[in-house]
Design a protein around this motif. Structure first.
Motif, mmCIF file in Angstrom:
data_model
loop_
_atom_site.group_PDB
_atom_site.id
_atom_site.type_symbol
_atom_site.label_atom_id
_atom_site.label_comp_id
_atom_site.label_asym_id
_atom_site.label_seq_id
_atom_site.Cartn_x
_atom_site.Cartn_y
_atom_site.Cartn_z
ATOM 1 N N PHE A 109 0.842 -1.200 0.000
ATOM 2 C CA PHE A 109 0.000 0.000 0.000
ATOM 3 C C PHE A 109 0.875 1.248 0.000
ATOM 4 C CE2 PHE A 109 -2.159 3.441 2.254
ATOM 5 C CZ PHE A 109 -3.315 3.564 1.503
ATOM 6 N N HIS A 110 1.916 1.222 0.801
ATOM 7 C CA HIS A 110 2.823 2.358 0.904
ATOM 8 C C HIS A 110 3.644 2.512 -0.377
ATOM 9 C CE1 HIS A 110 1.664 2.774 5.088
ATOM 10 N NE2 HIS A 110 1.684 1.456 5.114
ATOM 11 N N ALA A 111 4.017 1.388 -1.006
ATOM 12 C CA ALA A 111 4.715 1.447 -2.294
ATOM 13 C C ALA A 111 3.818 2.086 -3.344
ATOM 14 C CB ALA A 111 5.144 0.043 -2.723
ATOM 15 N N HIS A 112 2.538 1.765 -3.295
ATOM 16 C CA HIS A 112 1.586 2.363 -4.239
ATOM 17 C C HIS A 112 1.570 3.882 -4.091
ATOM 18 C CE1 HIS A 112 -2.360 4.007 -2.880
ATOM 19 N NE2 HIS A 112 -2.622 4.053 -4.173
ATOM 20 N N GLU A 113 1.690 4.383 -2.863
ATOM 21 C CA GLU A 113 1.705 5.827 -2.651
ATOM 22 C C GLU A 113 2.956 6.472 -3.249
ATOM 23 O OE1 GLU A 113 1.064 6.031 1.598
ATOM 24 O OE2 GLU A 113 -1.079 6.350 1.277
ATOM 25 N N VAL A 114 4.081 5.766 -3.199
ATOM 26 C CA VAL A 114 5.315 6.265 -3.810
ATOM 27 C C VAL A 114 5.146 6.337 -5.320
ATOM 28 C CG1 VAL A 114 7.765 5.727 -4.210
ATOM 29 C CG2 VAL A 114 6.790 5.508 -1.906
ATOM 30 N N PHE A 115 4.584 5.279 -5.911
ATOM 31 C CA PHE A 115 4.332 5.293 -7.356
ATOM 32 C C PHE A 115 3.316 6.380 -7.722
ATOM 33 C CE2 PHE A 115 5.543 0.589 -7.441
ATOM 34 C CZ PHE A 115 6.782 0.836 -8.019
ATOM 35 N N GLU A 116 2.342 6.583 -6.867
ATOM 36 C CA GLU A 116 1.338 7.618 -7.128
ATOM 37 C C GLU A 116 1.976 9.004 -7.163
ATOM 38 O OE1 GLU A 116 -2.211 8.873 -4.463
ATOM 39 O OE2 GLU A 116 -2.878 7.168 -5.684
ATOM 40 N N ASP A 117 2.934 9.258 -6.280
ATOM 41 C CA ASP A 117 3.648 10.536 -6.324
ATOM 42 C C ASP A 117 4.347 10.719 -7.669
ATOM 43 O OD1 ASP A 117 2.937 11.394 -3.762
ATOM 44 O OD2 ASP A 117 4.781 10.641 -2.835
ATOM 45 N N ALA A 118 4.994 9.661 -8.166
ATOM 46 C CA ALA A 118 5.680 9.744 -9.462
ATOM 47 C C ALA A 118 4.672 9.976 -10.585
ATOM 48 C CB ALA A 118 6.484 8.466 -9.717
ATOM 49 N N TRP A 119 3.541 9.299 -10.507
ATOM 50 C CA TRP A 119 2.502 9.444 -11.518
ATOM 51 C C TRP A 119 1.978 10.878 -11.557
ATOM 52 C CZ3 TRP A 119 -2.517 6.651 -9.629
ATOM 53 C CH2 TRP A 119 -3.643 7.117 -10.281
ATOM 54 N N TRP A 165 3.793 4.949 -14.358
ATOM 55 C CA TRP A 165 3.737 5.011 -12.895
ATOM 56 C C TRP A 165 2.356 4.614 -12.385
ATOM 57 C CZ3 TRP A 165 8.379 4.646 -11.368
ATOM 58 C CH2 TRP A 165 9.416 5.312 -12.025
ATOM 59 N N ARG A 166 1.301 4.974 -13.113
ATOM 60 C CA ARG A 166 -0.045 4.574 -12.708
ATOM 61 C C ARG A 166 -0.181 3.056 -12.783
ATOM 62 N NH1 ARG A 166 -3.031 7.733 -15.843
ATOM 63 N NH2 ARG A 166 -3.138 6.202 -17.506
ATOM 64 N N GLY A 167 0.359 2.444 -13.829
ATOM 65 C CA GLY A 167 0.331 0.984 -13.939
ATOM 66 C C GLY A 167 1.094 0.319 -12.804
ATOM 67 N N LEU A 168 2.242 0.858 -12.435
ATOM 68 C CA LEU A 168 3.007 0.296 -11.321
ATOM 69 C C LEU A 168 2.252 0.464 -10.003
ATOM 70 C CD1 LEU A 168 6.536 1.512 -12.430
ATOM 71 C CD2 LEU A 168 5.748 -0.871 -12.352
ATOM 72 N N ALA A 169 1.575 1.612 -9.836
ATOM 73 C CA ALA A 169 0.754 1.817 -8.637
ATOM 74 C C ALA A 169 -0.368 0.781 -8.593
ATOM 75 C CB ALA A 169 0.186 3.233 -8.618
ATOM 76 N N ALA A 174 0.968 -2.479 -7.291
ATOM 77 C CA ALA A 174 1.174 -2.449 -5.841
ATOM 78 C C ALA A 174 -0.147 -2.519 -5.082
ATOM 79 C CB ALA A 174 1.961 -1.193 -5.446
ATOM 80 N N VAL A 175 -1.155 -1.804 -5.548
ATOM 81 C CA VAL A 175 -2.440 -1.843 -4.844
ATOM 82 C C VAL A 175 -3.150 -3.172 -5.114
ATOM 83 C CG1 VAL A 175 -4.038 -0.714 -6.464
ATOM 84 C CG2 VAL A 175 -4.254 -0.305 -4.028
ATOM 85 N N GLY A 176 -2.885 -3.789 -6.256
ATOM 86 C CA GLY A 176 -3.411 -5.139 -6.501
ATOM 87 C C GLY A 176 -2.839 -6.134 -5.507
ATOM 88 N N LEU A 177 -1.528 -6.042 -5.253
ATOM 89 C CA LEU A 177 -0.906 -6.895 -4.243
ATOM 90 C C LEU A 177 -1.493 -6.594 -2.867
ATOM 91 C CD1 LEU A 177 1.166 -8.966 -3.242
ATOM 92 C CD2 LEU A 177 2.896 -7.138 -3.314
ATOM 93 N N THR A 178 -1.752 -5.319 -2.591
ATOM 94 C CA THR A 178 -2.366 -4.929 -1.322
ATOM 95 C C THR A 178 -3.707 -5.631 -1.141
ATOM 96 O OG1 THR A 178 -1.309 -2.756 -1.384
ATOM 97 C CG2 THR A 178 -3.264 -2.977 0.011
ATOM 98 N N HIS A 179 -4.572 -5.527 -2.147
ATOM 99 C CA HIS A 179 -5.896 -6.151 -2.050
ATOM 100 C C HIS A 179 -5.798 -7.666 -1.951
ATOM 101 C CE1 HIS A 179 -8.682 -2.805 -2.312
ATOM 102 N NE2 HIS A 179 -7.799 -2.224 -3.115
#
Length: 171
Positions: A69-79, A90-94, A97-102
């Motif tokens: 979840f936290h990695a997704h936030e890092v990717f979201e900043d880049a996006w 970056w959106r795809g990478l986010a 990460a959120v897919g792994l979270t769920h």
């Protein structure tokens, strides 16, 4: 502000210093909100502008620590802060990460759907740009990892985030 016996705040919504709604509740390692008085995991600061290699390194450290979840936030900043031509990457990478979270939270449908959506997004970006390893990211390997994990999730596999975290530079 008053709290209910269950730890919920009553009255006005949590807001940041600029008045935007922000949930101030602490979160666990998978980003799930905890009661206000609980000890949570340190949250990622929002809106941080990083160089792409710093984004990849920080996101990988969070993934390895079981904090997708936290990695997704890092990717979201880049996006949100990166060049327009890289936003889809970056959106795809986010989404991965959120897919792994769920998936780690036990959300089979949402986890599998986001993993596949993220895989498709990074493949589409790579095909459009001709870049398969931007910032040394292994986009084909990540897409393969995501689809395999989506299948495992749909077959009922229990997902432990750190154990199933991808290697961004090589799965």
């Amino acid at each position: 502000m008053a709290s209910t016996p269950e730890g919920r705040r009553t009255g006005a919504r949590d807001r940041d210093s600029e008045g935007r709604a922000r949930n101030a509740r602490p979160r666990d390692g998978l980003g799930r909100p905890l009661p206000y008085d609980a000890q949570g995991v340190a949250r990622q600061p929002e809106g941080v502008v990083r160089a792409p290699v710093e984004t990849v390194a920080e996101a990988q450290a969070l993934l390895d620590a079981g904090k997708p979840f936290h990695a997704h936030e890092v990717f979201e900043d880049a996006w949100k802060s990166g060049p327009d031509e890289e936003r889809a990457l970056w959106r795809g990478l986010a989404q991965l990460a959120v897919g792994l979270t769920h998936a780690a939270r036990g959300n089979t449908t949402g986890g599998a759907r986001l993993l596949r959506r993220g895989a498709g997004a990074i493949e589409e970006w790579a095909a459009r740009t001709g870049r398969k390893r931007p910032y040394d990211l292994d986009l084909p390997g990540l897409a393969e990892w995501a689809r395999a994990l989506a299948g495992d999730v749909e077959r009922g596999s229990v997902v432990e985030a750190a154990a199933r975290a991808p290697g961004l530079r090589g799965v």
